[in-house]
Design a protein around this motif. Structure first.
Motif, PDB file in Angstrom:
ATOM      1  N   PRO A  54      -3.570 -25.474   4.406  1.00 29.01           N
ATOM      2  CA  PRO A  54      -3.556 -25.240   5.854  1.00 29.01           C
ATOM      3  C   PRO A  54      -4.970 -25.223   6.433  1.00 29.01           C
ATOM      4  N   SER A  55      -5.073 -25.404   7.739  1.00 26.81           N
ATOM      5  CA  SER A  55      -6.368 -25.465   8.406  1.00 26.81           C
ATOM      6  C   SER A  55      -7.027 -24.085   8.442  1.00 26.81           C
ATOM      7  N   GLY A  56      -8.217 -23.959   7.836  1.00 20.60           N
ATOM      8  CA  GLY A  56      -8.950 -22.693   7.847  1.00 20.60           C
ATOM      9  C   GLY A  56      -9.384 -22.289   9.237  1.00 20.60           C
ATOM     10  N   LYS A  57      -9.777 -23.273  10.044  1.00 13.88           N
ATOM     11  CA  LYS A  57     -10.223 -23.007  11.415  1.00 13.88           C
ATOM     12  C   LYS A  57      -9.073 -22.466  12.259  1.00 13.88           C
ATOM     13  N   GLU A  58      -7.911 -23.120  12.176  1.00 15.18           N
ATOM     14  CA  GLU A  58      -6.739 -22.670  12.931  1.00 15.18           C
ATOM     15  C   GLU A  58      -6.292 -21.292  12.478  1.00 15.18           C
ATOM     16  N   LEU A  59      -6.428 -21.039  11.182  1.00 16.86           N
ATOM     17  CA  LEU A  59      -6.045 -19.743  10.635  1.00 16.86           C
ATOM     18  C   LEU A  59      -6.903 -18.630  11.228  1.00 16.86           C
ATOM     19  N   LEU A  60      -8.214 -18.827  11.256  1.00 15.14           N
ATOM     20  CA  LEU A  60      -9.121 -17.813  11.814  1.00 15.14           C
ATOM     21  C   LEU A  60      -8.881 -17.599  13.295  1.00 15.14           C
ATOM     22  N   ILE A  61      -8.691 -18.692  14.024  1.00 14.11           N
ATOM     23  CA  ILE A  61      -8.409 -18.576  15.465  1.00 14.11           C
ATOM     24  C   ILE A  61      -7.103 -17.814  15.684  1.00 14.11           C
ATOM     25  N   GLY A  62      -6.092 -18.113  14.851  1.00 13.85           N
ATOM     26  CA  GLY A  62      -4.802 -17.442  14.977  1.00 13.85           C
ATOM     27  C   GLY A  62      -4.891 -15.948  14.748  1.00 13.85           C
ATOM     28  N   ILE A  63      -5.778 -15.516  13.843  1.00 17.53           N
ATOM     29  CA  ILE A  63      -5.942 -14.086  13.563  1.00 17.53           C
ATOM     30  C   ILE A  63      -6.767 -13.389  14.650  1.00 17.53           C
ATOM     31  N   GLY A  85       3.499 -22.054  14.926  1.00 17.03           N
ATOM     32  CA  GLY A  85       2.265 -22.487  14.279  1.00 17.03           C
ATOM     33  C   GLY A  85       1.427 -21.301  13.839  1.00 17.03           C
ATOM     34  N   TYR A  86       0.137 -21.395  14.101  1.00 21.19           N
ATOM     35  CA  TYR A  86      -0.796 -20.324  13.705  1.00 21.19           C
ATOM     36  C   TYR A  86      -0.970 -19.261  14.795  1.00 21.19           C
ATOM     37  N   SER A  87      -0.292 -19.438  15.932  1.00 20.38           N
ATOM     38  CA  SER A  87      -0.610 -18.642  17.133  1.00 20.38           C
ATOM     39  C   SER A  87      -0.217 -17.174  17.040  1.00 20.38           C
ATOM     40  N   LEU A  88       0.683 -16.796  16.107  1.00 21.07           N
ATOM     41  CA  LEU A  88       1.134 -15.401  16.028  1.00 21.07           C
ATOM     42  C   LEU A  88       0.541 -14.644  14.840  1.00 21.07           C
ATOM     43  N   LEU A  89      -0.490 -15.204  14.200  1.00 18.00           N
ATOM     44  CA  LEU A  89      -1.101 -14.513  13.059  1.00 18.00           C
ATOM     45  C   LEU A  89      -1.757 -13.198  13.486  1.00 18.00           C
ATOM     46  N   TRP A  90      -2.326 -13.177  14.691  1.00 19.15           N
ATOM     47  CA  TRP A  90      -2.929 -11.930  15.200  1.00 19.15           C
ATOM     48  C   TRP A  90      -1.876 -10.834  15.322  1.00 19.15           C
ATOM     49  N   LEU A  91      -0.670 -11.217  15.742  1.00 14.21           N
ATOM     50  CA  LEU A  91       0.412 -10.249  15.902  1.00 14.21           C
ATOM     51  C   LEU A  91       0.895  -9.751  14.541  1.00 14.21           C
ATOM     52  N   PHE A  94       4.130 -22.969   6.271  1.00 20.54           N
ATOM     53  CA  PHE A  94       5.158 -23.585   7.121  1.00 20.54           C
ATOM     54  C   PHE A  94       4.579 -24.033   8.466  1.00 20.54           C
ATOM     55  N   ALA A  95       3.500 -23.392   8.919  1.00 25.82           N
ATOM     56  CA  ALA A  95       2.821 -23.864  10.134  1.00 25.82           C
ATOM     57  C   ALA A  95       2.201 -25.233   9.885  1.00 25.82           C
ATOM     58  N   LYS A  96       1.575 -25.387   8.719  1.00 26.75           N
ATOM     59  CA  LYS A  96       0.955 -26.668   8.380  1.00 26.75           C
ATOM     60  C   LYS A  96       2.003 -27.772   8.215  1.00 26.75           C
ATOM     61  N   GLY A  97       3.119 -27.436   7.589  1.00 23.64           N
ATOM     62  CA  GLY A  97       4.088 -28.469   7.254  1.00 23.64           C
ATOM     63  C   GLY A  97       5.082 -28.819   8.341  1.00 23.64           C
ATOM     64  N   PHE A  98       5.436 -27.845   9.215  1.00 23.53           N
ATOM     65  CA  PHE A  98       6.587 -28.085  10.082  1.00 23.53           C
ATOM     66  C   PHE A  98       6.354 -27.793  11.563  1.00 23.53           C
TER      67      PHE A  98
END
Length: 544
Positions: free
Chosen positions: A245-254, A115-121, A329-333
């Motif tokens: 995709p979710s803007g909130k999830e994106l920011l949290i992921g980063i 999902g969005y959890s590895l955007l920070w990495l 792909f996080a949003k869709g799958f």
């Protein structure tokens, strides 16, 4: 008291002038010593040695020399937007390795599974990659030679040939991924009419067409790459806007680091995709496409400053493109049953099933972006191959002949692979895993020579990196090597079957580690950066 005669005054002023001239000559010779590359005879043997760019091919940086600039070799001219534009190009060519089909596959799998959890990495991995690439550019600008050339002089013959062989292996592995990615895109855009092997041949021929543009100047070639990067950015940004995709999830992921046992493999893949061995060699050569006076420290520092800005902007663009792919792909799958089965081959099909057709079908938008990524990365791969082969072996060949040799070395195994593995999606996924392993193995053999050379005053002169940056660079390199080591261990544990194969792997691992230890010990960088500070602290503590 008698006043000095006119003759005495003239003799005194002449003596002072001679002293001033001697002082300036000494300063100039010291400057040349510190700025000169490792080999003292290199300047006189330029015509005998292979060079990245001939003098006539280099972009001239126009400037009006002020009096201060002429009198002071250390003077760095003020910032100029026009100059930044003239230096813009090499960093964007380098950034394409961060956007190749192998990276895009890592992005889509990371998004689908984690999902969005590895955007920070992804963000921090890009920053680590930027640090390594800035050091590569620094070596090229300060010495006037690229990494492969410097390795040829730094290491004995056996080690040099082994490093060359490793670099070529890494390049072939990357090229297979890039060409097959481009062939998949051609298959998508032709609606399945063209098989994978036909796409491989088209990609190979296209590469020569683009390389032909180099005959019309470096800037023309850079413009083609700019168009390809813009195509990628537009395609994947379109997908991002289409899927929302979710803007909130994106920011949290980063902003919020998260890692679970289920996503460790994807996390390792995100970091492992960032450092491409051939790209480290490539960037040190590309920066020599600008004409810089190496005798003026101010001019060299100015070039390093502009290249640092340009590379940072280029990798920001690449980060945004990778971000678009991951979040789509996080949003869709993410959380669906397809998440663990998605790969480069079937990604377009899954996107079409999820989001449908529309005026501009998402399948074809994905295909256009993937084609731009594949084409641009295969061209830079061929470009890197020329510098690697020419630098390590000191081949004085025509550029078209070098391109033909390096392209053939990569394209023949790619066609074989396309024919053998074009039986199913699963077989191509297995191939991709083995190719990732092949490139992960080669990473130390690009990073360790780079950090060894950029820390040496005999090579870099006054532009050698300081102790803090040296420690930081070795830490990043160690982190990347350890993470890739984990990937290798995990792969071999799951794939190695039988005692004989296991014994061979153990013997190979011992030789592999021994060569890494040799490279580190020859550079002598680790004791001075990691251990000496810790030991000094302990001894000072004991003394107190």
């Amino acid at each position: 008291m008698n006043s000095p005669t006119r003759e005495e005054e003239e003799e005194e002023s002449k003596a002072e002038l001679d002293k001033e001239i001697d002082k300036e000559t000494a300063e100039e010779s010291e400057s040349k010593r510190l700025l000169s590359p490792q080999s003292p005879s290199s300047a006189s043997s330029d015509e005998e040695n292979e060079v990245a760019f001939e003098s006539r091919e280099k972009v001239v940086i126009f400037d009006v020399d002020t009096l201060e600039c002429i009198q002071n070799i250390d003077f760095v001219p003020p910032f100029s937007w026009k100059k930044l534009w003239l230096f813009t190009g090499p960093g964007f060519l380098m950034s394409i390795a961060f956007l190749d089909p192998g990276n895009l596959e890592g992005d889509l799998q990371s998004g689908a599974i984690a999902g969005y959890s590895l955007l920070w990495l992804l963000m921090w991995a890009t920053i680590m990659g930027l640090l390594i690439q800035l050091l590569s550019a620094r070596v090229g600008v300060a010495t006037g030679r690229h990494l492969a050339e410097l390795c040829r002089e730094e290491y004995p013959t056996w080690a040099r040939f082994l490093l060359w062989f490793m670099a070529e292996l890494a390049l072939i592995g990357a090229d297979i991924q890039e060409v097959i990615g481009s062939a998949i895109a051609i298959q998508i855009l032709s609606n399945g009419a063209l098989p994978l092997w036909a796409g491989v041949l088209i990609t190979a021929s296209d590469c020569f067409i683009f390389l032909f543009l180099e005959n019309y100047g470096v800037r023309k070639l850079e413009a083609v790459f700019a168009i390809l990067i813009a195509t990628m950015a537009l395609s994947f940004a379109w997908m991002f806007g289409d899927t929302k995709p979710s803007g909130k999830e994106l920011l949290i992921g980063i902003l919020v680091p998260r890692l679970s046992s289920k996503t460790i493999r994807q996390a390792v893949g995100v970091v492992g995709c960032v450092i491409m061995p051939h790209n480290v060699f490539l960037h040190s050569a590309l920066v020599q496409s600008r004409k810089i006076d190496p005798k003026r420290r101010g001019r060299v520092q100015e070039a390093i400053n502009y290249y640092s800005i340009e590379s940072s902007v280029a990798l920001l663009v690449s980060f945004m493109i990778n971000l678009f792919v991951t979040t789509v792909f996080a949003k869709g799958f993410y959380g669906t049953k397809q998440a663990n089965n998605i790969g480069l081959v079937n990604a377009g099909q899954y996107l079409e099933e999820k989001y449908g057709g529309g005026v501009f079908p998402i399948l074809y938008i994905w295909g256009i972006g993937l084609l731009a990524a594949g084409q641009s990365s295969t061209i830079t791969g061929t470009y890197a191959g020329q510098f690697i082969m020419g630098g390590f072996l000191n081949l004085r060949l025509k550029k078209w002949l070098r391109a033909l040799i390096t392209r053939t070395c990569a394209i023949v195994p790619t066609i074989i692979v396309a024919l053998v593995f074009n039986t199913s999606e699963a077989s191509l996924d297995i191939l991709n895993e083995w190719l990732n392993v092949l490139q992960s193995i080669q990473i130390p053999f690009a990073l360790i020579p780079l950090l060894t050379l950029v820390s040496k005053e005999q090579v870099m002169g006054v532009f050698r990196i300081g102790p803090i940056l040296e420690r930081l660079a070795w830490t990043v390199a160690a982190l990347v090597i350890i993470i890739n080591g984990y990937l290798l261990l995990d792969f071999f544990v799951s794939e190695v079957k039988g005692p004989l194969f296991g014994l061979l792997i153990c013997a190979w691992t011992a030789a592999y580690i021994a060569f890494i230890v040799y490279l580190v010990s020859r550079g002598g960088a680790l004791p001075s950066t990691w251990f000496s500070i810790e030991l000094s602290k302990r001894y000072s503590g004991t003394g107190g």
